[in-house]
Write a protein that holds these residues in place. Structure first.
Motif, PDB file in Angstrom:
ATOM      1  N   LYS A 332       0.804  -1.208   0.000  1.00 27.05           N
ATOM      2  CA  LYS A 332       0.000   0.000   0.000  1.00 27.05           C
ATOM      3  C   LYS A 332       0.843   1.267   0.000  1.00 27.05           C
ATOM      4  N   GLY A 520      -8.697   7.973  -1.919  1.00 28.55           N
ATOM      5  CA  GLY A 520      -7.960   6.752  -1.647  1.00 28.55           C
ATOM      6  C   GLY A 520      -6.763   6.550  -2.549  1.00 28.55           C
ATOM      7  N   ASN A 521      -6.679   7.287  -3.667  1.00 33.24           N
ATOM      8  CA  ASN A 521      -5.520   7.202  -4.544  1.00 33.24           C
ATOM      9  C   ASN A 521      -4.346   8.000  -3.975  1.00 33.24           C
ATOM     10  N   LYS A 550      -0.755   4.858  -6.808  1.00 29.57           N
ATOM     11  CA  LYS A 550      -1.620   3.818  -6.252  1.00 29.57           C
ATOM     12  C   LYS A 550      -3.063   4.165  -6.578  1.00 29.57           C
ATOM     13  N   ARG A 552      -6.897   3.126  -6.196  1.00 30.77           N
ATOM     14  CA  ARG A 552      -7.782   2.346  -5.317  1.00 30.77           C
ATOM     15  C   ARG A 552      -8.996   1.869  -6.105  1.00 30.77           C
ATOM     16  N   GLU A 555     -12.311  -0.875  -1.769  1.00 34.84           N
ATOM     17  CA  GLU A 555     -11.785  -0.815  -0.409  1.00 34.84           C
ATOM     18  C   GLU A 555     -10.743  -1.898  -0.164  1.00 34.84           C
ATOM     19  N   SER A 558      -6.189  -2.577  -4.719  1.00 36.92           N
ATOM     20  CA  SER A 558      -5.499  -1.409  -5.280  1.00 36.92           C
ATOM     21  C   SER A 558      -4.486  -1.879  -6.315  1.00 36.92           C
ATOM     22  N   THR A 560      -0.985  -0.527  -8.380  1.00 38.77           N
ATOM     23  CA  THR A 560       0.076   0.481  -8.280  1.00 38.77           C
ATOM     24  C   THR A 560       1.109   0.282  -9.385  1.00 38.77           C
TER      25      THR A 560
END
Length: 589
Positions: A332, A520-521, A550, A552, A555, A558, A560
């Motif tokens: 993450k 969330g990115n 990254k 998303r 939830e 993800s 990347t």
């Protein structure tokens, strides 16, 4: 009969109010007179002075007699009041004032003590409960008996019947939902995994390849993975026992110089320059092992950290590198281990203890530290070694690293940490190994070889060494859409052999744009110098620049993509630049 029934419904609030008032207090009351209050003691004393004939009665008769006496006391020795204002210790601001006012002034079934007090905070005995309830029931019966007017008409009953028919479908639906919910709840309770343990998992799929001159010719694209399953158990709600299983097949790239020779420290799982986070703790062939066993719990205002295996300094110390750092070396944060945290936290690891002691809330300046962090980790109990009690092993005779860190915080926007690590490394060890014993996780071979800048750089040191490392890390968040962070570390290595002393440096800075394009990115760019050795002739500073985005998906998922650019990866002026491109997909649950 129906007339009396509907009249009873009108006065039922009195019954409910009295039951609520006395039952909530009765729960807190002791079941025996051993711990009774002064009021209960005095009442008991009065009862003990009654005629001796009570001694011959049965237990049930005694209880009934006691209830009657308390009821009589309610009418004589305890004064009946007509207004809640007659209680000297009851204020309009009390949380139960309105309920007490209703019971006193509307129903007249609450009495006070002779001195004009109610004593609402004292415990209620079972006798007082019976006496109070009896008084309220007498009052309710009186109200029912004296009522004369019809409470409900036939028209009212017809209206109620029509409403019931109109909402019959909705009531049936609601009943069905409640039944289904009760069934699902019963199933969950019968089949739940554990009431104290949560299962957390992470699976990383990574397509990656290396490019650039001879390095590009020597490597091919690969599809690598790493899977971790963790059991997080809490016994008090504030502590956590972590047991983690891991498996992976990641292997580092074979970096080449201009002559096609392998650069020392490359192509080893989790070693040196270009190491990616999903390579950390790789088992090589997807074999499963326990790679972490730790326990954290509060100790007064402080928090203690215990590691039996797989512990890292960054587990308990503030790293101050948001959006790049992932506490589990997971999928993450940044792609590389260098961009994820200050290399000073990679010195040593394994088993040991740490303590984080706060000094107070974040202040308004850096003049006062907010907390202090102390830790000691020994790598003899690391994931690949048994807990050997042999000489040159153990908690205090083998490889270890002791950390001390002062943390400074200004509000929630600025954080700074000053870190010192003293380490001891046996012959053949590397400096930045994090206790994994599979080679260094960051830095060049020159910086990791504990001894002089040898001609054969990948040859192990023939003598033990001690190291003193100093680092500063900082993070600034000007807004919710921008984060700046950076670090610098200096390492002084003193070998116990001839000409084994040396120094190493590392520094870096990053810029992150959270929620870039979507909540969330994260868009991140990080650059700096990998840990490198000073004083060697013909050597160059090994810079590294990394960019990643990254995205998303959901939830739990993800994706990347990113690129790592390395200059002079072997700290050698004959080395070409190397590039590593990665598309990492992370599944977490």
């Amino acid at each position: 009969m129906s007339n009396i029934l509907w009249k009873s419904l009108v006065v039922s609030p009195a019954i409910l109010g009295a039951a609520l008032l006395v039952s909530s207090t009765a729960i807190a009351a002791p079941s025996t007179t051993k711990g009774a209050s002064s009021i209960e003691t005095s009442s008991t004393a009065e009862v003990s002075q009654q005629p001796a004939v009570l001694a011959t009665e049965t237990k049930e008769a005694q209880v009934l007699a006691q209830v009657n006496r308390y009821s009589n006391e309610n009418n004589t020795s305890i004064n009946q009041v007509t207004s809640v204002s007659q209680f000297s210790d009851v204020q309009p601001t009390d949380w139960a004032f309105q309920a007490l006012q209703s019971l006193v002034e509307r129903y007249g079934c609450i009495a006070g003590y002779p001195n004009g007090t109610f004593r609402g905070n004292r415990a209620l005995s079972r006798y007082e409960f019976a006496a109070g309830l009896n008084a309220c029931l007498d009052r309710v019966n009186e109200l029912i008996a004296t009522a004369t007017a019809d409470m409900v008409t036939k028209q009212d009953l017809a209206t109620l019947q029509r409403l019931q028919e109109e909402f019959s479908a909705e009531l049936a639906t609601l009943r069905g939902r409640v039944d289904a919910l009760e069934g699902r709840t019963a199933e969950l309770e019968a089949n739940q995994f554990s009431t104290t343990t949560k299962l957390k998992g992470e699976a990383i799929f990574a397509v990656t390849d290396a490019f650039g001159s001879e390095t590009g010719k020597a490597n091919r694209a690969v599809f690598q993975d790493r899977v971790r399953l963790g059991l997080e158990t809490s016994f008090t709600g504030r502590d956590v026992l972590t047991t983690r299983l891991a498996a992976g097949n990641a292997t580092g790239f074979d970096l080449k110089d201009k002559n096609g020779n392998s650069i020392a420290g490359s192509q080893v799982p989790g070693n040196g320059v270009g190491t990616q986070t999903f390579e950390v703790g790789s088992t090589g062939a997807n074999s499963v092992k326990i790679d972490k066993l730790t326990y954290e719990a509060p100790l007064g205002p402080a928090r203690v950290y215990l590691s039996a295996s797989g512990g890292q300094h960054s587990d308990y110390a503030a790293v101050n590198n948001p959006y790049f750092f992932d506490k589990t070396d997971g999928g993450k944060g940044a792609l590389s281990t260098f961009a994820s945290e200050n290399p000073i936290y990679r010195i040593g690891g394994g088993s040991g203890i740490a303590l984080n002691v706060p000094f107070g809330k974040p202040g308004s300046s850096f003049l006062k530290p907010s907390s202090i962090t102390l830790g000691y980790l020994a790598s003899n109990n690391s994931v690949s070694n048994a807990a050997s009690p042999a000489p040159s092993n153990g908690l205090f005779d083998g490889n270890y690293a002791a950390l001390g860190q002062l943390n400074f915080n200004v509000g929630n926007r600025v954080a700074l940490a000053a870190t010192y690590v003293h380490g001891y490394q046996k012959a053949g060890s590397t400096l930045f190994d994090s206790g994994f014993d599979g080679g260094a996780l960051v830095g060049t071979a020159q910086a990791n070889s504990l001894g002089a800048d040898r001609t054969i750089l990948n040859a192990p040191s023939t003598s033990a060494s001690s190291s003193n490392s100093y680092g500063i890390s900082a993070a600034i968040k000007p807004s919710d859409k921008l984060s700046l962070s950076g670090f610098v570390s200096y390492h002084d290595v003193t070998g116990f052999g001839a000409n084994d002393d040396k120094e190493a440096w590392s520094y870096g800075a990053g810029l992150a744009l959270p929620d870039f394009g979507k909540k969330g990115n994260v868009l991140g760019i990080f650059g700096g110098a990998q840990p490198y050795s000073l004083g060697a002739t013909g050597r160059e500073t090994p810079y590294q620049v990394e960019g990643f985005y990254k995205y998303r998906v959901s939830e739990n998922v993800s994706v990347t993509p990113g690129v790592i650019w390395m200059t002079s990866p072997g700290q050698n002026n004959t080395s070409n630049d190397a590039f590593v491109g990665t598309l990492r997909t992370t599944f977490s649950f």
